[in-house]
Motif scaffolding. Structure first.
Motif, short mmCIF file in Angstrom:
data_model
loop_
_atom_site.label_atom_id
_atom_site.label_comp_id
_atom_site.label_asym_id
_atom_site.label_seq_id
_atom_site.Cartn_x
_atom_site.Cartn_y
_atom_site.Cartn_z
N PRO A 28 33.54 42.92 52.26
CA PRO A 28 32.80 42.48 51.38
C PRO A 28 31.96 43.46 50.38
O PRO A 28 31.40 44.32 50.93
CB PRO A 28 31.90 41.55 52.15
CG PRO A 28 32.66 41.21 53.20
CD PRO A 28 33.41 42.59 53.88
N GLY A 29 31.99 43.16 49.11
CA GLY A 29 31.34 44.37 48.19
C GLY A 29 32.08 45.70 48.33
O GLY A 29 31.32 46.61 47.45
N GLN A 30 33.20 45.72 48.80
CA GLN A 30 33.58 47.09 48.67
C GLN A 30 35.25 47.25 47.93
O GLN A 30 35.66 45.88 47.75
CB GLN A 30 34.21 47.59 50.20
CG GLN A 30 32.99 47.82 51.22
CD GLN A 30 33.29 48.37 52.53
OE1 GLN A 30 34.35 47.76 53.06
NE2 GLN A 30 32.53 49.01 52.99
N PRO A 73 36.12 41.07 49.01
CA PRO A 73 35.42 39.79 48.58
C PRO A 73 34.28 40.03 48.10
O PRO A 73 33.71 41.23 48.24
CB PRO A 73 35.39 39.30 50.06
CG PRO A 73 36.33 39.85 50.92
CD PRO A 73 36.38 41.24 50.64
N ARG A 74 33.79 39.36 47.28
CA ARG A 74 32.39 39.25 46.61
C ARG A 74 32.04 40.68 45.91
O ARG A 74 31.06 41.15 45.84
CB ARG A 74 31.29 39.17 47.86
CG ARG A 74 31.36 37.52 48.33
CD ARG A 74 30.13 37.30 49.36
NE ARG A 74 29.76 38.16 50.19
CZ ARG A 74 30.39 38.00 51.60
NH1 ARG A 74 31.21 37.15 51.74
NH2 ARG A 74 30.15 38.88 52.57
N VAL A 75 33.24 41.11 45.24
CA VAL A 75 32.86 42.23 44.31
C VAL A 75 32.82 41.91 42.99
O VAL A 75 33.74 41.12 42.42
CB VAL A 75 34.14 43.31 44.21
CG1 VAL A 75 34.11 44.35 43.28
CG2 VAL A 75 34.12 43.98 45.84
N LYS A 76 31.89 42.15 42.29
CA LYS A 76 31.56 41.79 40.72
C LYS A 76 31.63 43.06 40.02
O LYS A 76 31.10 44.09 40.37
CB LYS A 76 30.16 40.86 40.60
CG LYS A 76 30.17 39.53 41.21
CD LYS A 76 29.06 38.96 41.28
CE LYS A 76 28.66 37.61 41.77
NZ LYS A 76 27.56 37.04 41.33
N LYS A 79 37.59 45.51 38.96
CA LYS A 79 38.87 45.12 39.25
C LYS A 79 40.01 46.06 39.58
O LYS A 79 39.87 47.28 39.54
CB LYS A 79 39.42 44.15 38.20
CG LYS A 79 39.68 44.92 37.01
CD LYS A 79 39.94 43.78 35.56
CE LYS A 79 40.49 44.68 34.53
NZ LYS A 79 39.37 45.66 33.99
N ASP A 102 28.21 50.03 44.80
CA ASP A 102 26.97 50.32 44.45
C ASP A 102 26.98 51.54 43.64
O ASP A 102 25.98 51.79 42.73
CB ASP A 102 26.03 50.04 45.30
CG ASP A 102 26.13 50.68 46.52
OD1 ASP A 102 27.22 50.80 47.00
OD2 ASP A 102 25.28 51.28 47.25
#
Length: 325
Positions: A28-30, A73-76, A79, A102
Motif C-alpha cells: 500500500p502506497g508503494q 494499492p492506494r497509490v494516488k 501510474k 512520498d
C-alpha cells in the motif's frame, strides 16, 4: 532476480558488493521502480564509510531516476509508465526497488532521466542554498564565496547564483577545474593549492570580505571561510568532503565579527510534500530554461560503483556522475 550494490559493514569502497536481490511486490502506497540512472554523491561516501550511520545492509545511494513498472494499492497521483525521480531515500544503488511515493516527483518532458538522476540531490541542494538559506543576507550584485567550485553542486551553484544576479568567487585545486568553473558562472576562481584563499578574497572584495560563504568541504576550509566573512556575515556549512568540522568554542564567532553559522540539510528544506514539489519544480524550470545546464561528465556501470567512489574521493571527477544500472 535483480542486481544491487550492498554494504554489509562500513569501510572502504571494497565493502560494496554487487549481489543478486529479490525485489518483491509493492505494498500500500508503494510502487516498483526500474532505475534508468543513479546519481553519485559525496553523501554516498559518508554512508559507506559510516560517517553517517545507517542500518545495515543497505544499497548505499540516495538519488535515482526511473520508470514505474508496478503500482501498489492506494497509490494516488502516480501510474505505471510514469518517469519519476527522487533523492534522500537510502538504497538507490540497484536495478529495481520498491518504495513509497512520498519522495517521488515526476520528471517533466525536456529533462532526461540521466539529468534528473544526476541533479535531484545536488540541484535541490543548490536551490535551497541560493534561493532560501542566505536570502536575508543577499541582494543582487553581492559577491559570495563557494568552495569546490568544480564539484557536482559547485557547477550548478555557479550557474544558479549568476542567474540570480550574484557574483561568485570559487575555489578549485587545478587550472583545469578553474577553467571549468569559469564556464559555469564563476567570476573569479582561486586555486587553493597555490593561492591563499583569504588573501585573494580580500583582494577581490577590496578588503571587505563576503556576506556569505557556502562551504561543503568542511574541516580543511572552515577557518579560512570564517576569515573571508564580513562582520555579521553568514557561514553556510553544508558538507564534510574533507572531514567533519571539529567542535569549536562559540566565542570565535564573536571574535571574528559577530558571525552567523548554519548547518543546513536538504531533508529539512524538503520536509513537507509542498516543499519537495516546489524545490523540484524550481529545479526543473531552471534546467528547461537553459539558465542551468547539466553536463554528465562521468558514467560508470552500477557494478563498478566502488571505482566511482575511489575516483570521487580522490577528486578525479568533475560535475555530474551517474551509475548505469
Amino acid at each position: 532476480m535483480s542486481k544491487s550494490i550492498l554494504i554489509h559493514e562500513n569501510g572502504g569502497p571494497e565493502k560494496m558488493q554487487f549481489e543478486d536481490v529479490e525485489v518483491g511486490k509493492p505494498g500500500p502506497g508503494q510502487v516498483k521502480l526500474r532505475h534508468t540512472a543513479i546519481g553519485l554523491n559525496f553523501i554516498d561516501v559518508y554512508t559507506r564509510s559510516g560517517l553517517y550511520q545507517t542500518p545495515l545492509p543497505n544499497a548505499v545511494g540516495r538519488e535515482a531516476a526511473g520508470v514505474i513498472v508496478e503500482v501498489g494499492p492506494r497509490v494516488k497521483g502516480f501510474k505505471k509508465g510514469d518517469r519519476v525521480a527522487y533523492c534522500g531515500v537510502l538504497g538507490a544503488y540497484c536495478q529495481e526497488r520498491v518504495m513509497g511515493v512520498d519522495q517521488l516527483v515526476k520528471v517533466p518532458s525536456g529533462v532526461s532521466d540521466e539529468q534528473a538522476a544526476a541533479i535531484m540531490l545536488k540541484g535541490m541542494t543548490t536551490e535551497y542554498l541560493v534561493d532560501r538559506t542566505a536570502k536575508a543576507w543577499l541582494k543582487k550584485g553581492d559577491t559570495i564565496l563557494f568552495h569546490a567550485a568544480a564539484g557536482g553542486v559547485g557547477l550548478l551553484f555557479g550557474q544558479w547564483a549568476k542567474a540570480r544576479g550574484y557574483k561568485v568567487i570559487g575555489t578549485t585545486s587545478s587550472p583545469e577545474k578553474a577553467a571549468l568553473a569559469k564556464k559555469n558562472g564563476y567570476k573569479w576562481v582561486i586555486d587553493y593549492t597555490k593561492q591563499d584563499i583569504v588573501a585573494e578574497v580580500k583582494k577581490i572584495t577590496k578588503n571587505k570580505g563576503v556576506p556569505v560563504v557556502f562551504d561543503g568541504v568542511g574541516k580543511d576550509t572552515w577557518a579560512a571561510s570564517l576569515d573571508c566573512l564580513q562582520p555579521r556575515g553568514l557561514m553556510v556549512s553544508f558538507g564534510n568532503a574533507s572531514g567533519a568540522v571539529a567542535p569549536i568554542p562559540i566565542g570565535i564567532l564573536n571574535a571574528k565579527g559577530s558571525l552567523y553559522v548554519t548547518r543546513p540539510s536538504l531533508g529539512a528544506y524538503t520536509a513537507t510534500r509542498a516543499d519537495l514539489e516546489a524545490s523540484a519544480r524550481s529545479l526543473f524550470k531552471m534546467v528547461k530554461s537553459g539558465k542551468v545546464k547539466i553536463s554528465i561528465d562521468q558514467h560508470y556501470p552500477l557494478a563498478e560503483a566502488a571505482q566511482a567512489h575511489i575516483d570521487l574521493e580522490s577528486r578525479k571527477t568533475t560535475g555530474q556522475t551517474v551509475l548505469v544500472p
